[in-house]
Write a protein that holds these residues in place. Structure first.
Motif, PDB file in Angstrom:
ATOM      1  N   GLN A 180      31.461  42.189  38.230  1.00 51.97           N
ATOM      2  CA  GLN A 180      31.786  41.060  38.387  1.00 51.97           C
ATOM      3  C   GLN A 180      30.404  40.492  39.255  1.00 51.97           C
ATOM      4  O   GLN A 180      30.412  39.261  39.409  1.00 51.97           O
ATOM      5  CB  GLN A 180      32.848  40.415  37.817  1.00 51.97           C
ATOM      6  CG  GLN A 180      32.686  38.848  38.549  1.00 51.97           C
ATOM      7  CD  GLN A 180      34.365  38.904  38.567  1.00 51.97           C
ATOM      8  OE1 GLN A 180      35.736  39.406  37.798  1.00 51.97           O
ATOM      9  NE2 GLN A 180      35.170  37.308  38.521  1.00 51.97           N
ATOM     10  N   PHE A 181      30.777  41.363  40.926  1.00 54.95           N
ATOM     11  CA  PHE A 181      30.618  40.744  42.093  1.00 54.95           C
ATOM     12  C   PHE A 181      29.404  41.688  42.598  1.00 54.95           C
ATOM     13  O   PHE A 181      29.011  41.043  43.732  1.00 54.95           O
ATOM     14  CB  PHE A 181      31.623  40.898  43.279  1.00 54.95           C
ATOM     15  CG  PHE A 181      33.608  39.986  42.306  1.00 54.95           C
ATOM     16  CD1 PHE A 181      32.551  38.588  42.594  1.00 54.95           C
ATOM     17  CD2 PHE A 181      34.504  40.770  41.812  1.00 54.95           C
ATOM     18  CE1 PHE A 181      34.017  37.465  41.857  1.00 54.95           C
ATOM     19  CE2 PHE A 181      34.911  39.308  41.521  1.00 54.95           C
ATOM     20  CZ  PHE A 181      35.609  38.595  41.991  1.00 54.95           C
ATOM     21  N   ASP A 215      31.145  38.096  47.501  1.00 57.38           N
ATOM     22  CA  ASP A 215      32.112  36.597  46.636  1.00 57.38           C
ATOM     23  C   ASP A 215      32.492  35.863  47.249  1.00 57.38           C
ATOM     24  O   ASP A 215      33.107  36.136  48.717  1.00 57.38           O
ATOM     25  CB  ASP A 215      33.825  37.827  46.010  1.00 57.38           C
ATOM     26  CG  ASP A 215      34.309  36.727  45.023  1.00 57.38           C
ATOM     27  OD1 ASP A 215      33.919  35.343  45.190  1.00 57.38           O
ATOM     28  OD2 ASP A 215      35.629  37.289  45.921  1.00 57.38           O
ATOM     29  N   HIS A 232      39.033  44.696  44.343  1.00 59.53           N
ATOM     30  CA  HIS A 232      37.850  44.211  43.768  1.00 59.53           C
ATOM     31  C   HIS A 232      36.830  44.996  43.889  1.00 59.53           C
ATOM     32  O   HIS A 232      35.410  44.611  42.914  1.00 59.53           O
ATOM     33  CB  HIS A 232      37.681  43.264  45.333  1.00 59.53           C
ATOM     34  CG  HIS A 232      38.428  41.801  44.962  1.00 59.53           C
ATOM     35  ND1 HIS A 232      39.777  41.935  45.089  1.00 59.53           N
ATOM     36  CD2 HIS A 232      37.995  40.179  44.753  1.00 59.53           C
ATOM     37  CE1 HIS A 232      40.153  40.049  44.616  1.00 59.53           C
ATOM     38  NE2 HIS A 232      39.319  40.111  44.296  1.00 59.53           N
TER      39      HIS A 232
END
Length: 732
Positions: free
Chosen positions: A139-140, A157, A133
Motif C-alpha cells: 500500500q505504501f 505515507d 506499517h
C-alpha cells in the motif's frame, strides 16, 4: 488540546530584520561528540556524530511549515538553544535544539495550531522499523517490487496512523544501522513518514502543540538506549514484562473457534497438559458473555457470564489456577451503545464525544453493533473503566488479550489504548498488547491474526519489524491461526500438516507461543513436532525472559535482535529478510541464533541458505560446530529439526526437568554473560576463563572459590546458579 504560547514581541522584532542580517553566518552547536549544523535560510540542517556526517542535509529545505521553508532569524552557540523563524507565507515558529549523548531533540512550536510541520533531510538506506506499517508496503511503498520486506526504503505515507490495513501496534521509529542513526517524531496524531535513498521526512499533518523530532546516534545499543529514554520521557513507557507470559500459551479461539464454554475450554486445556504441552497462560474463548440479549455480545459486558455456557466461572478459574495457569479474557475499549454500562458512561462523559459534545457512536469490525469508545485519556473515565474490569478480576481473571480492531475509517489517535494498558500493567496483570503507540506497556507484542491461508512471508516480516521498532517481545499469534473461525477449509491435508509443523517451530523461537488447533487432530508425527516445538520454547523461556527484562532497562531488542542490528557493519546480513530470499534469522540474547525455515514456500522447501555471523556456531540439535562469517548453502531443515544455533557467549539459562540451569556450550574461547533468575533479578555473572572446545571436563567455581556441582548435558555443561553469585568456568 495543548495551548500555544508565543513571544509576539520577539517575533515582531525578528520579522523586521533585513534578510542580509538573517543570512549572515550559519548555526553550529557541539556537545557530547555531536555537531549540529543549520543554515538560516531554509533551515537546512545536518548532524555529525563522532566526526562523521551521519545525517546529511536536504538539498532544498530542512524544516517546512505548511509546505514553506522556515528561515531562522537569530543565532545561538550552545545547546540547548531556541531560534525564531518565519516562512515567506508569514507563518511563524520557534525551533528549540537540545543535544545530549547520542541524541539530538528538535522541537518546533508553530504560532498557529493545526499547521503542517515537516523535518526533511537527505536520504539513507537500508531503513528498518515502522512496526505494523512495515507489513503494508504493498500500500505504501513507492518501489516497483512491493514485496514483504523488513527494509522499508521507499515507504511514503502522509497520513500515517493506526488502523491502515493491519496496522495497530504503531511506531514511526526508523533505524539506519549502516549509517549509525535512527529517528522518530513523537506524536499520537496523523504523521508524515517518507524514507528513501534521496529524502527522509517525518512530520505532522496538523500540529497539536509542540512538534518533537528526535535523532539518535551511535551503535545500535546506544541508539536503542537513547530511544528508550525519549519514549519514557514522552510518557510512552517501556514496562518490565512478567515471566508467565514467556511460557507456552493456549487460546480458545484457535482451539475451539466459537464453540467455547466451561466444558470445552476445560477439556481442551486439560488434554493439552496431559499430552505434555507445558502451558503457562490461557485465553478463555470468545462468547463468554451472555447469549441474550445481543447488547451483551461484547468483552465490555463486565462481570456478566452466559449462565448456560459458564455455570461456574469461579470454579473454572480456580481449577486453572491449581494447574499453574494464568487465566485471561479478551478486552476492548468498545461499549455497545445499548450495553449494560453505556448509559452510565455517556451520562458522565466517559466516552469520546462528537462535535456536539455527545458520546460519539462508531461502527467497525467488532462489535458489529454501534458502539461508544472509552476516552482513556480522561482520568475519571479510566478510573471508571478499571472499576468495571475488577468485576471480572473478582472471578479469578488476571490477564487480558487487548484486541480493539476494525476502526480504520476513523482518525483515532494512536495511543487510544495506552492508558488502559498502563493501568493494567501497574496492577501486575498479564497483558497481550495489540494496539498502542511507542509504549511497551504489555508483556507481549502480538502481530495481527496470522492464518494458514495467508501469505506466510507477512508473519516473519511483521515480527521482525516489531523488533526493529522497539517491540521485541513478539507473540506471533496462535499456532496455525484460527481454524475454527472458518476462514478456510479445515480438511486435514498434507500441506496443512506441513504448515502446522513449520509454524509451530517458527513460533517456538519468539518471546511466547500460543497453541490452538488440537495437535491430536493431526497425524501423530505432526503432533510430535508440535509438542517438540512447545517443549523447546518452554526450555528456553527463562533465557528469553531475562532478556525481556533487560530490554525494559536498556531498550535493546534482546529477545529478537535482527541481524542488521546485531552486526551493523557486516554487509552479508543485509537484503535477505524478504519474500524473495525468506532468510528470516535473528539473535535471541547473546548466545542463540534462530534460523527457521519459513515463508510462502513452507510447503515445498526443505533447505535454506543460513548465514552464520562471526564466531563459532553449534547446531543446537546435533552439536556440529561451524565457523562463522559464512553461508551454509542449502542447509537441510526437515520439519522436525530445531532451527537453532548456539554461539556468541555460549551461555544460556534453561529450564530442564523443572530446574533452572546455567548452560555452557563450548563455542567461545573466552567470554562472560550476565544471567538472572525469573523470580530474582539480582545479576548472576558467568565468566568462561579458558577455551572449552575439546575439554573432557569443566570446573565451575563461585566467587569464594568453592567448586559447584556440574554435569554434562547434551553438547554442553550445566549447573544450578544462585541469584547474585559470580562463577568462573575453566577446564580440569
Amino acid at each position: 488540546m495543548l495551548s500555544f504560547r508565543f513571544s509576539t514581541v520577539t517575533l515582531a522584532v525578528a520579522a523586521l530584520l533585513p534578510f542580509s542580517a538573517i543570512a549572515q553566518g550559519n548555526i553550529q552547536l557541539s556537545s557530547s561528540g555531536i555537531v549540529f549544523h543549520a543554515e538560516r535560510p531554509g533551515s537546512r540542517f545536518s548532524i555529525e556524530s563522532d566526526g562523521n556526517k551521519t545525517v546529511a542535509a536536504s538539498p532544498a529545505a530542512g524544516i517546512l511549515i505548511n509546505g514553506s521553508p522556515l528561515t531562522l532569524m537569530n543565532s545561538c552557540a550552545a545547546s540547548p538553544c531556541t531560534l525564531h523563524g518565519s516562512t515567506v507565507a508569514g507563518d511563524l515558529a520557534t525551533l528549540s535544539i537540545r543535544i545530549e549523548p547520542h541524541h539530538v531533540a528538535m522541537t518546533v512550536h508553530p504560532a498557529h495550531e493545526g499547521a503542517e510541520v515537516r523535518f526533511v533531510t537527505a536520504g539513507a538506506s537500508p531503513a528498518y522499523g515502522l512496526a505494523d506499517h512495515a507489513a503494508e508496503q504493498k500500500q505504501f511503498s513507492t518501489l516497483e517490487n512491493k514485496q514483504f520486506n523488513t527494509d522499508v526504503t521507499g515507504f511514503k505515507d502522509d497520513i500515517f496512523l493506526s488502523g491502515q490495513g493491519l496496522t495497530r501496534l504503531v511506531s514511526n521509529f526508523i533505524i539506519y544501522p549502516k549509517q549509525g542513526f535512527a529517528e522518530v517524531l513523537i506524536d499520537p496524531y496523523r504523521k508524515i513518514v517518507h524514507t528513501n535513498d534521496s529524502e527522509i521526512v517525518q512530520g505532522v499533518e496538523h500540529a497539536h502543540g509542540d512538534v518533537r523530532m528526535h535523532y539518535f546516534f551511535g551503535d545500535p545499543h546506544a541508539i536503542y538506549a537513547a530511544y528508550l529514554a525519549a519514549r519514557n520521557a514522552a510518557g510512552y513507557r517501556v514496562m518490565t514484562p512478567k515471566y508467565e507470559a514467556f511460557g507456552v500459551g493456549w487460546e480458545a479461539f484457535g482451539a475451539l473457534g466459537w464453540d467455547t464454554n466451561q466444558k470445552t475450554d476445560t477439556e481442551s486445556i486439560d488434554h493439552y497438559l496431559k499430552e505434555g504441552f507445558p502451558l503457562r497462560w490461557i485465553v478463555v474463548g470468545s462468547g463468554f458473555w451472555p447469549t441474550q440479549p445481543e447488547s451483551m455480545h461484547e468483552t465490555t459486558s463486565f462481570g456478566y457470564w452466559d449462565k448456560d455456557k459458564y455455570p461456574d466461572p469461579r470454579g473454572m478459574f480456580q481449577h486453572f489456577k491449581e494447574e499453574g495457569l494464568v487465566s485471561m479474557l479478551g478486552l476492548r475499549i468498545t461499549f455497545i451503545t445499548t450495553g449494560p454500562y453505556s448509559d452510565e458512561g455517556a451520562k458522565h462523559g466517559y466516552f469520546l464525544k462528537d462535535a456536539s459534545g455527545k458520546a460519539q457512536s462508531f461502527t467497525g469490525g467488532w462489535p458489529k453493533m454501534p458502539y461508544y469508545l472509552l476516552d482513556a485519556h480522561n482520568p475519571a473515565a479510566l478510573d471508571w473503566y478499571m472499576g468495571l474490569v475488577k468485576k471480572w478480576q473478582d472471578y479469578g481473571v488476571s490477564g487480558w488479550k487487548e484486541d480493539f480492531y476494525g476502526y480504520g475509517k476513523y482518525p483515532l489517535r494512536d495511543d487510544k489504548v495506552d492508558p488502559t494498558n498502563d493501568r493494567l500493567m501497574a496492577q501486575n496483570q498479564l497483558i497481550i498488547e495489540r494496539n498502542g503507540y511507542l509504549s511497551s506497556n504489555g508483556d507481549l507484542h502480538r502481530i495481527n491474526d496470522f492464518n494458514y491461508n495467508q501469505d506466510q512471508d507477512r508473519g516473519p516480516v511483521n515480527a521482525l519489524a516489531l523488533a526493529y521498532a522497539g517491540f521485541p517481545l513478539v507473540y506471533p499469534d496462535i499456532v496455525g491461526g484460527t481454524f475454527g473461525e472458518s476462514h478456510f477449509n479445515t480438511q486435514r491435508t498434507p500441506q496443512m500438516e506441513t504448515y502446522m509443523m513449520r509454524n509451530s517451530m517458527w513460533a517456538s523461537l519468539h518471546s511466547s507461543m500460543g497453541m490452538g488447533e488440537p495437535p491430536w487432530s493431526f497425524r501423530p508425527e505432526v503432533a510430535n513436532v508440535m509438542r517438540k516445538a512447545a517443549q523447546l520454547h518452554d526450555r528456553i523461556s527463562p533465557y528469553l525472559f531475562q532478556y525481556g527484562r533487560r530490554f525494559a532497562t536498556d531498550g535493546y531488542p534482546w529477545t529478537m535482535t535482527p541481524l542488521p542490528i546485531a552486526y551493523p557493519n557486516d554487509s552479508a546480513v543485509y537484503g535477505h529478510e524478504n519474500a524473495t530470499d525468506h532468510r528470516y534469522e535473528w539473535l535471541i540474547g547473546e548466545a542463540l541464533l534462530a534460523a527457521p525455515l519459513y515463508g510462502n514456500d513452507y510447503a515445498t522447501a526443505t533447505a535454506r541458505d543460513i548465514y552464520l555471523p562471526a564466531g563459532e556456531w553449534m547446531d543446537f540439535e546435533t552439536g556440529t560446530i561451524y565457523n562463522g562469517n559464512q553461508i551454509l548453502r542449502a542447509f537441510a531443515l526437515p520439519v522436525e529439526k530445531i532451527p537453532l544455533f548456539v554461539g556468541g557467549t555460549g551461555i544460556t539459562l534453561e529450564k530442564q526437568s523443572k530446574d533452572l540451569l546455567a548452560c555452557i556450550y563450548p563455542v567461545a574461547p573466552k567470554g562472560s554473560a550476565t544471567l538472572s533468575l525469573p523470580d530474582d533479578p539480582r545479576p548472576i555473572r558467568v565468566t568462561v576463563a579458558a577455551p572449552l572446545k575439546g575439554a573432557r571436563n569443566i570446573v565451575v567455581k563461585d566467587r569464594s572459590g568453592k567448586e559447584v556441582a556440574t554435569s554434562k548435558a547434551g553438547f554442553g555443561y550445566r549447573f544450578r546458579p544462585v541469584a547474585g553469585e559470580s562463577y568462573t568456568v575453566t577446564t580440569r
